[in-house]
Design a protein around this motif. Structure first.
Motif, PDB file in Angstrom:
ATOM      1  N   PRO A  13       0.947  -1.316   0.146  1.00 44.65           N
ATOM      2  CA  PRO A  13      -0.218   0.059  -0.090  1.00 44.65           C
ATOM      3  C   PRO A  13       0.938   1.324   0.093  1.00 44.65           C
ATOM      4  CG  PRO A  13      -1.009  -1.531   1.703  1.00 44.65           C
ATOM      5  CD  PRO A  13       0.308  -2.191   1.188  1.00 44.65           C
ATOM      6  N   GLY A  14       1.885   1.213   0.625  1.00 47.92           N
ATOM      7  CA  GLY A  14       2.878   2.514   0.672  1.00 47.92           C
ATOM      8  C   GLY A  14       3.269   2.819  -0.667  1.00 47.92           C
ATOM      9  N   THR A  15       3.945   1.613  -1.218  1.00 50.93           N
ATOM     10  CA  THR A  15       4.451   2.079  -2.804  1.00 50.93           C
ATOM     11  C   THR A  15       3.381   2.463  -3.722  1.00 50.93           C
ATOM     12  OG1 THR A  15       6.055   0.408  -2.578  1.00 50.93           O
ATOM     13  CG2 THR A  15       5.532   1.132  -4.686  1.00 50.93           C
ATOM     14  N   GLU A  20       0.269   6.253  -7.119  1.00 48.54           N
ATOM     15  CA  GLU A  20      -1.030   6.053  -7.762  1.00 48.54           C
ATOM     16  C   GLU A  20      -1.527   7.456  -8.339  1.00 48.54           C
ATOM     17  OE1 GLU A  20      -5.745   5.462  -6.240  1.00 48.54           O
ATOM     18  OE2 GLU A  20      -4.183   5.724  -4.871  1.00 48.54           O
ATOM     19  N   PRO A  21      -0.945   8.654  -7.672  1.00 45.32           N
ATOM     20  CA  PRO A  21      -1.233  10.016  -7.935  1.00 45.32           C
ATOM     21  C   PRO A  21      -0.821  10.227  -9.427  1.00 45.32           C
ATOM     22  CG  PRO A  21      -0.450  10.080  -5.663  1.00 45.32           C
ATOM     23  CD  PRO A  21      -0.344   8.853  -6.079  1.00 45.32           C
ATOM     24  N   LEU A  22       0.238   9.433  -9.714  1.00 43.54           N
ATOM     25  CA  LEU A  22       0.971   9.489 -11.022  1.00 43.54           C
ATOM     26  C   LEU A  22       0.634   8.997 -12.018  1.00 43.54           C
ATOM     27  CD1 LEU A  22       4.370   9.843  -9.721  1.00 43.54           C
ATOM     28  CD2 LEU A  22       3.245  11.601 -10.473  1.00 43.54           C
ATOM     29  N   PHE A  23      -0.646   7.972 -11.766  1.00 43.66           N
ATOM     30  CA  PHE A  23      -1.432   7.070 -12.878  1.00 43.66           C
ATOM     31  C   PHE A  23      -2.542   7.768 -13.230  1.00 43.66           C
ATOM     32  CE2 PHE A  23       1.114   3.472 -11.870  1.00 43.66           C
ATOM     33  CZ  PHE A  23       0.669   2.417 -12.844  1.00 43.66           C
ATOM     34  N   SER A  24      -2.927   7.704 -14.607  1.00 41.83           N
ATOM     35  CA  SER A  24      -4.167   8.439 -15.197  1.00 41.83           C
ATOM     36  C   SER A  24      -5.189   7.445 -14.806  1.00 41.83           C
ATOM     37  CB  SER A  24      -3.934   8.515 -16.616  1.00 41.83           C
ATOM     38  OG  SER A  24      -3.660   7.175 -17.037  1.00 41.83           O
ATOM     39  N   ASP A  25      -6.513   7.939 -14.760  1.00 44.17           N
ATOM     40  CA  ASP A  25      -7.537   7.021 -14.751  1.00 44.17           C
ATOM     41  C   ASP A  25      -7.444   5.805 -15.581  1.00 44.17           C
ATOM     42  OD1 ASP A  25      -8.648   8.218 -12.530  1.00 44.17           O
ATOM     43  OD2 ASP A  25      -9.960   9.352 -13.846  1.00 44.17           O
ATOM     44  N   LYS A  26      -6.922   6.000 -17.011  1.00 44.04           N
ATOM     45  CA  LYS A  26      -6.995   4.996 -17.994  1.00 44.04           C
ATOM     46  C   LYS A  26      -5.843   4.147 -17.610  1.00 44.04           C
ATOM     47  CE  LYS A  26      -5.573   4.273 -22.765  1.00 44.04           C
ATOM     48  NZ  LYS A  26      -5.247   4.712 -23.962  1.00 44.04           N
ATOM     49  N   GLY A  27      -4.811   4.645 -16.872  1.00 49.40           N
ATOM     50  CA  GLY A  27      -3.670   3.679 -16.729  1.00 49.40           C
ATOM     51  C   GLY A  27      -4.163   2.671 -15.393  1.00 49.40           C
ATOM     52  N   LEU A 101       0.710   4.987 -22.490  1.00 45.10           N
ATOM     53  CA  LEU A 101       0.872   4.954 -21.091  1.00 45.10           C
ATOM     54  C   LEU A 101       2.267   5.818 -20.754  1.00 45.10           C
ATOM     55  CD1 LEU A 101       0.177   1.293 -20.299  1.00 45.10           C
ATOM     56  CD2 LEU A 101      -1.318   3.196 -19.976  1.00 45.10           C
ATOM     57  N   THR A 102       2.574   6.255 -19.384  1.00 44.75           N
ATOM     58  CA  THR A 102       3.979   6.754 -19.209  1.00 44.75           C
ATOM     59  C   THR A 102       4.654   5.495 -18.753  1.00 44.75           C
ATOM     60  OG1 THR A 102       3.175   6.691 -16.927  1.00 44.75           O
ATOM     61  CG2 THR A 102       2.728   8.875 -17.889  1.00 44.75           C
ATOM     62  N   ASN A 103       6.042   5.847 -18.690  1.00 44.96           N
ATOM     63  CA  ASN A 103       7.044   4.878 -18.259  1.00 44.96           C
ATOM     64  C   ASN A 103       6.838   4.368 -16.957  1.00 44.96           C
ATOM     65  OD1 ASN A 103       9.097   4.659 -20.606  1.00 44.96           O
ATOM     66  ND2 ASN A 103       8.804   6.644 -20.378  1.00 44.96           N
ATOM     67  N   LEU A 104       6.308   5.233 -16.019  1.00 43.43           N
ATOM     68  CA  LEU A 104       6.049   4.979 -14.779  1.00 43.43           C
ATOM     69  C   LEU A 104       4.784   3.650 -14.484  1.00 43.43           C
ATOM     70  CD1 LEU A 104       6.594   5.408 -11.524  1.00 43.43           C
ATOM     71  CD2 LEU A 104       4.862   6.884 -11.688  1.00 43.43           C
ATOM     72  N   GLU A 105       3.702   4.226 -15.497  1.00 40.53           N
ATOM     73  CA  GLU A 105       2.672   3.466 -15.217  1.00 40.53           C
ATOM     74  C   GLU A 105       2.850   1.955 -15.959  1.00 40.53           C
ATOM     75  OE1 GLU A 105      -1.111   6.274 -16.248  1.00 40.53           O
ATOM     76  OE2 GLU A 105       0.239   6.073 -17.772  1.00 40.53           O
ATOM     77  N   GLN A 358      12.077   9.274 -13.837  1.00 38.47           N
ATOM     78  CA  GLN A 358      13.144  10.070 -14.550  1.00 38.47           C
ATOM     79  C   GLN A 358      12.683  10.180 -16.015  1.00 38.47           C
ATOM     80  OE1 GLN A 358      14.362  12.104 -12.458  1.00 38.47           O
ATOM     81  NE2 GLN A 358      16.277  12.952 -13.340  1.00 38.47           N
ATOM     82  N   ILE A 359      12.783   8.886 -16.618  1.00 34.24           N
ATOM     83  CA  ILE A 359      12.598   8.999 -18.194  1.00 34.24           C
ATOM     84  C   ILE A 359      11.349   9.829 -18.547  1.00 34.24           C
ATOM     85  CG2 ILE A 359      11.973   7.561 -20.027  1.00 34.24           C
ATOM     86  CD1 ILE A 359      13.601   5.154 -18.859  1.00 34.24           C
ATOM     87  N   ASP A 360      10.168   9.874 -17.715  1.00 32.07           N
ATOM     88  CA  ASP A 360       9.116  10.578 -18.164  1.00 32.07           C
ATOM     89  C   ASP A 360       9.278  12.025 -18.064  1.00 32.07           C
ATOM     90  OD1 ASP A 360       7.251   8.371 -18.759  1.00 32.07           O
ATOM     91  OD2 ASP A 360       6.967   8.157 -16.655  1.00 32.07           O
ATOM     92  N   LYS A 361      10.172  12.456 -17.116  1.00 32.44           N
ATOM     93  CA  LYS A 361      10.420  13.783 -16.738  1.00 32.44           C
ATOM     94  C   LYS A 361      11.365  14.584 -17.759  1.00 32.44           C
ATOM     95  CE  LYS A 361       9.675  15.838 -12.827  1.00 32.44           C
ATOM     96  NZ  LYS A 361      10.184  16.284 -11.294  1.00 32.44           N
ATOM     97  N   HIS A 362      12.645  13.451 -17.987  1.00 29.91           N
ATOM     98  CA  HIS A 362      13.789  14.020 -18.698  1.00 29.91           C
ATOM     99  C   HIS A 362      14.183  13.233 -19.964  1.00 29.91           C
ATOM    100  CE1 HIS A 362      14.358  16.899 -15.435  1.00 29.91           C
ATOM    101  NE2 HIS A 362      13.832  15.950 -14.624  1.00 29.91           N
ATOM    102  N   GLY A 363      13.431  12.145 -20.268  1.00 25.50           N
ATOM    103  CA  GLY A 363      14.136  11.304 -21.330  1.00 25.50           C
ATOM    104  C   GLY A 363      14.828  10.457 -20.990  1.00 25.50           C
ATOM    105  N   ALA A 364      15.212   9.518 -21.784  1.00 25.11           N
ATOM    106  CA  ALA A 364      16.053   8.326 -21.365  1.00 25.11           C
ATOM    107  C   ALA A 364      17.625   8.871 -21.022  1.00 25.11           C
ATOM    108  CB  ALA A 364      16.434   7.305 -22.352  1.00 25.11           C
ATOM    109  N   LYS A 365      18.115   9.798 -21.841  1.00 21.61           N
ATOM    110  CA  LYS A 365      19.355  10.746 -21.670  1.00 21.61           C
ATOM    111  C   LYS A 365      19.554  11.356 -20.229  1.00 21.61           C
ATOM    112  CE  LYS A 365      20.774  11.195 -26.342  1.00 21.61           C
ATOM    113  NZ  LYS A 365      21.514  12.182 -27.422  1.00 21.61           N
ATOM    114  N   GLY A 366      18.252  11.770 -19.579  1.00 16.93           N
ATOM    115  CA  GLY A 366      18.381  12.199 -18.406  1.00 16.93           C
ATOM    116  C   GLY A 366      18.084  11.392 -17.295  1.00 16.93           C
ATOM    117  N   ALA A 367      17.965  10.029 -17.629  1.00 15.27           N
ATOM    118  CA  ALA A 367      17.917   9.155 -16.675  1.00 15.27           C
ATOM    119  C   ALA A 367      19.008   7.927 -16.484  1.00 15.27           C
ATOM    120  CB  ALA A 367      16.416   8.519 -16.849  1.00 15.27           C
ATOM    121  N   LEU A 368      20.046   8.238 -17.127  1.00 20.11           N
ATOM    122  CA  LEU A 368      20.870   7.646 -17.411  1.00 20.11           C
ATOM    123  C   LEU A 368      21.762   6.813 -15.818  1.00 20.11           C
ATOM    124  CD1 LEU A 368      23.279   8.815 -20.214  1.00 20.11           C
ATOM    125  CD2 LEU A 368      21.394   7.049 -20.333  1.00 20.11           C
ATOM    126  N   LYS A 369      21.815   7.736 -14.962  1.00 14.71           N
ATOM    127  CA  LYS A 369      22.077   7.306 -13.767  1.00 14.71           C
ATOM    128  C   LYS A 369      21.217   6.373 -13.079  1.00 14.71           C
ATOM    129  CE  LYS A 369      23.180   9.084  -9.031  1.00 14.71           C
ATOM    130  NZ  LYS A 369      23.286  10.343  -8.112  1.00 14.71           N
TER     131      LYS A 369
END
Length: 455
Positions: A13-15, A20-27, A101-105, A358-369
Motif C-alpha cells: 500500500p505504501g508504494t 497512484e497519484p501519477l497514474f491516469s484513470d486509464k492507466g 502510458l507513461t514509463n512509470l505506469e 525520471q525518463i518520463d520527466k527528462h527522457g532516457a538521456k536524463g535518466a542514465l544514472k
C-alpha cells in the motif's frame, strides 16, 4: 478506491500510495485488466504453452505454440496490446499504436507481466528484442523501412533480432566490435560477419535482423564507424549456426543463436537504418534503443522475483513439508530469508520506479544514472530471491518440475545483457566521484591540510 485496486495483491500500500497519484484513470483501468489477464488467462496456460513446444530437435524451431496466438487475440480484445509504447512523439512515429502510458505506469504493468515472463510479454507484444527494434525503426527508419518491417512487428505478425555481440570479441566494450563489416560500393552493401547470442534468431516468425556492422573503419571517431544493417533471415548468405544454451535451456522456438553473415547483399537506402543518412549513426541509434530496454528487463525481473517469493511461501507453509520436527516456516533461517526477500524486492522496485519517473520527466538521456543503478542492482536482487526459493524446494527447486531453475538462468543472463554489470558499476561510480570536490569544499577541506568534516 486505491485500497481496492487489484495491484495491492502485488505491491505494498505504501508504494501504491506513492505512484497512484501519477497514474491516469486509464492507466489504473488498464493495470486492473492486465492483472486479470495474467491471473486468469496467461498463468493457467503456462503448462499448455510449454507442452506445445516439440521435444524433437528437428521440429522445435519450426513452429510456435498455438495457445500463444489465442492469448494474443485475447490481449488485443482487452486493449492490452503494445503497452510499452509511450505517448507523444514515439506513439505518433509508430503510427498511433500503443496505450499512451507513461514509463512509470508501464513499469508497474511490466512487473505484473514478469509473473509469467515468457508468455505475458509475448502475448501483449511487449517482449524483447522486438520492443527495442520497433523503437529503432519508429525513430530512425525510413518510411519504406517502417512499411516493410515496423508495422508487421507492431501487429505481432512477425518477430525480429538485434545482432550486435560478436563471436570471439570482448563485446562489453562495443568499440571492440570488428568482425562484422558492411562494405559499400555505390548503392550496394555487402555484409559479412560472425555474431552470437542473437535473441530470436531461431524463431520461424523472424522477419529482420538489425545488425551492427563497421561501415567506416578509418573514421577518427570510433563511435562513427558503425551503421545498422537490415537483413532478412532467409536471404542468401544468412546462416543460423546453432542455438546457444543458457544453463541447458535453448529457449525454443526463439533462441539465442550463433549467426554468420556470408556476403549478404542489401541496398544502401533500404538496407541501412535511416537509408544513406543513417551511415555512421549506429552507436547513436543503439544508445537511444538501449536505455528504456534495459529498464524493461528490470521491470519484469521484479515480477519474476515476486513470483519466486510466492512459490517459496507456498512451499514453506505446506503442512507436509517438515524437517527436524518442524514445518519449514518454523525455522528461523527460513523466516529470515522471507524477510530479506521482501525487503530486497521492495527496494529494487523503488529503484525501477524512480528510473521510470525520471525518463518520463527528462527522457532516457536524463535518466542514465537511475537506469544504470537499476540495471546492475535488480537482476542481482532477483537472483538472490530465486536462489532462496530454490533452496527451500530442495532438489525439486533445480528440476524441470518447478520454474525456478529457468528463472535463475534467465536472470543470470541479464547481468550480461545490454552491458555487463561491471560497465554500469564503473559509470555510476565515476558519476559519484564527480561530487567529491563539492563535498570537500562544504566540509572545509583544503589541499594538503587536514580538516574535520562539517557535513
Amino acid at each position: 478506491m486505491s485500497e481496492q485496486h487489484a495491484v495491492l495483491r502485488y505491491i505494498s500500500p505504501g508504494t501504491w500510495a506513492l505512484v497512484e497519484p501519477l497514474f491516469s484513470d486509464k492507466g489504473k483501468k488498464v493495470l486492473a485488466t492486465l492483472i486479470d489477464f495474467v491471473e486468469n488467462d496467461v498463468i493457467p496456460n503456462e503448462e499448455l504453452y510449454h507442452s506445445q513446444i516439440p521435444t524433437d530437435p528437428s521440429k522445435r524451431w519450426k513452429s510456435t505454440p498455438p495457445v500463444l496466438e489465442t492469448l494474443k487475440s485475447r490481449a488485443k480484445q482487452l486493449g492490452l496490446w503494445n503497452l510499452w509504447l509511450s505517448g507523444g512523439e514515439f506513439q505518433y512515429l509508430a503510427g498511433g499504436q500503443g496505450g499512451g502510458l507513461t514509463n512509470l505506469e508501464y513499469a508497474v504493468m511490466a512487473e505484473i507481466m514478469g509473473h509469467s515472463s515468457i508468455i505475458a510479454a509475448q502475448a501483449t507484444n511487449c517482449s524483447a528484442p522486438d520492443t527495442g527494434n520497433m523503437e529503432v525503426l519508429a525513430r530512425f527508419g525510413t518510411q519504406q523501412q517502417k512499411d516493410k518491417y515496423l508495422f508487421s512487428l507492431l501487429n505481432g505478425e512477425t518477430r525480429s533480432s538485434f545482432s550486435m555481440t560478436e563471436f570471439g570479441i570482448a563485446s562489453s566494450d562495443a568499440t571492440n566490435l570488428k568482425n562484422t563489416t558492411a562494405t559499400i560500393s555505390g548503392d550496394k552493401v555487402t555484409l559479412s560477419g560472425h555474431k552470437w547470442w542473437i535473441s530470436g534468431a531461431g524463431d520461424p516468425r523472424n522477419a529482420v535482423h538489425i545488425v551492427l556492422a563497421i561501415t567506416d573503419p578509418s573514421n577518427p571517431s570510433p563511435h562513427k564507424r558503425y551503421s545498422l544493417v537490415l537483413v532478412e533471415p532467409k536471404q542468401q548468405g544468412v546462416e543460423i549456426v546453432r542455438p546457444m544454451m543458457v544453463m541447458g535451456y535453448d529457449d525454443a522456438p526463439e533462441g539465442h543463436c550463433e549467426v554468420k553473415y556470408n556476403n549478404v547483399k542489401v541496398d544502401v537506402e533500404t538496407g541501412i537504418v535511416g537509408g544513406r543518412a543513417g551511415l555512421g549513426r549506429g552507436f547513436e541509434i543503439i544508445q537511444a534503443r538501449l536505455g528504456p530496454g534495459r529498464l524493461h528487463h528490470c521491470m519484469r525481473s521484479i515480477g519474476v522475483a515476486n513470483r519466486a517469493l510466492d512459490l517459496l511461501l507456498l512451499r514453506v507453509t505446506d503442512p507436509v513439508r517438515k524437517t527436524f520436527g518442524k514445518r519449514l516456516h518454523e525455522h528461523g533461517t527460513v523466516v529470515a530469508d522471507i524477510a530479506h526477500s521482501r525487503a530486497e524486492i521492495d527496494q529494487a522496485r523503488l529503484l525501477v520506479l524512480a528510473a521510470a519517473r525520471q525518463i518520463d520527466k527528462h527522457g532516457a538521456k536524463g535518466a542514465l544514472k537511475e537506469i544504470g543503478l537499476a540495471k546492475f542492482t535488480v537482476p542481482t536482487v532477483a537472483l538472490k530471491v530465486v536462489d532462496r526459493a530454490m533452496q527451500v524446494h530442495g532438489a525439486e527447486g533445480i528440476s524441470q518440475d518447478q520454474p525456478l531453475a529457468y528463472m535463475y538462468g534467465s536472470l543470470r543472463t541479464l547481468r550480461y545483457a545490454d552491458g555487463p554489470d561491471e560497465v554500469h558499476i564503473q559509470q555510476i561510480g565515476k558519476k559519484e566521484l564527480k561530487r567529491a570536490e563539492e563535498l570537500r569544499t562544504r566540509a572545509g577541506y583544503k589541499p594538503n591540510a587536514g580538516a574535520k568534516a562539517k557535513l
